[in-house]
Design a protein around this motif. Structure first.
Motif: not given
Length: 299
Positions: A241-261
């Protein structure tokens, strides 16, 4: 307007070189030497010491150099303000902006585009570094305004609120941590990748965890990566896992390539602020940039 004599001294002091100052001013080196001698004669004080092939400023020279930094800043603000008063669309000049990585990559493009449409003849220069280095650049007068995290407290600069952000733990869709909630006690055993030390993201995460009595040394840190994109792409490929700004992972969360822990009882908020040198806040095109940035993000 500064006289040519002071302009020449400023360039010599900046470059610590007569030849480089001559190149910057498009005049001959003897002409540079003549202007320096004239200035020292008028002020009746030595400003520069020649040591072989190098030069050094005397204490008086350093003081004058500092005064000229302020004078040139005021001159720049006067010129840009007068141009704006005359006609907004003919305002000219250069605005040097420094921003931390998250702001540079995910916030600034929209702001810069909107600002350029209103001030097409103002040249924009964006420097992208981690927060500590951006703050240093502002103090060293390499930039006109900075946008960084709000947790720094320095007397030489003025802070003005901009926008809120949230830092979230994320992992890849194939990670075993994407479908379970982690407790604060369990997080010490979870493999974690971080941004580099000195980044605003890292500092805010560290401060929040320490408030929960979790030290960085207690964590299972498997990697540190310089830059948001490097960390994000590493997390997509790895199972940590890693910590990133929500601003930085909007597209990845929408596509499912990254998931919020989900980490129980952990929420990491931060504020971004405009930072300007004291005495120079709200002057020239800088104040219009701040206004445009707030307008773009409805602040």
């Amino acid at each position: 307007m500064l006289s040519i004599t002071y302009e020449v001294f400023f360039e010599v002091a900046s470059y610590k070189s007569f030849s480089k100052a001559a190149e910057a001013l498009y005049i001959s080196q003897p002409a540079v030497s003549k202007q320096i001698k004239k200035l020292e004669s008028n002020l009746e004080i030595q400003l520069i010491e020649r040591k072989g092939n190098t030069i050094e400023l005397t204490s008086s020279g350093e003081r004058l150099f500092n005064y000229l930094h302020k004078a040139k800043s005021i001159q720049s603000h006067i010129e840009s303000d007068m141009a704006i008063i005359k006609n907004q669309r003919t305002a000219r000049g250069t605005l040097k902006i420094g921003a931390s990585t998250t702001i540079s990559l995910y916030v600034m493009p929209k702001i810069l585009s909107a600002f350029h449409r209103k001030f097409p003849d103002v040249k924009l220069l964006l420097i992208n570094r981690n927060s500590e280095n951006i703050l240093k650049s502002l103090i060293d007068r390499e930039i006109d305004i900075a946008i960084i995290e709000a947790h720094y407290k320095i007397n030489a600069v003025h802070f003005q609120p901009f926008m809120n952000d949230e830092i979230i733990p994320v992992c890849s869709a194939s990670s075993p941590y994407c479908k379970k909630e982690i407790s604060l006690s369990e997080i010490k055993d979870v493999p974690i990748a971080f941004r580099e030390r000195g980044s605003g993201t890292h500092s805010v995460v560290q401060k929040c965890l320490e408030s929960k009595s979790i030290r960085m040394g207690d964590l299972n840190v498997i990697a540190r990566l310089g830059g948001t994109e490097a960390l994000k792409n590493f997390l997509i490929e790895d199972k940590c896992i890693g910590f990133l700004s929500r601003l930085a992972v909007v597209k990845e969360l929408q596509s499912g390539t990254l998931r919020e822990v989900k980490v129980k009882s952990l929420r990491i908020d931060r504020k971004f602020e405009f930072v300007m040198r004291k005495g120079e806040e709200g002057a020239g095109v800088t104040k219009f940039f701040v206004k445009e940035a707030k307008s773009t993000y409805n602040q």
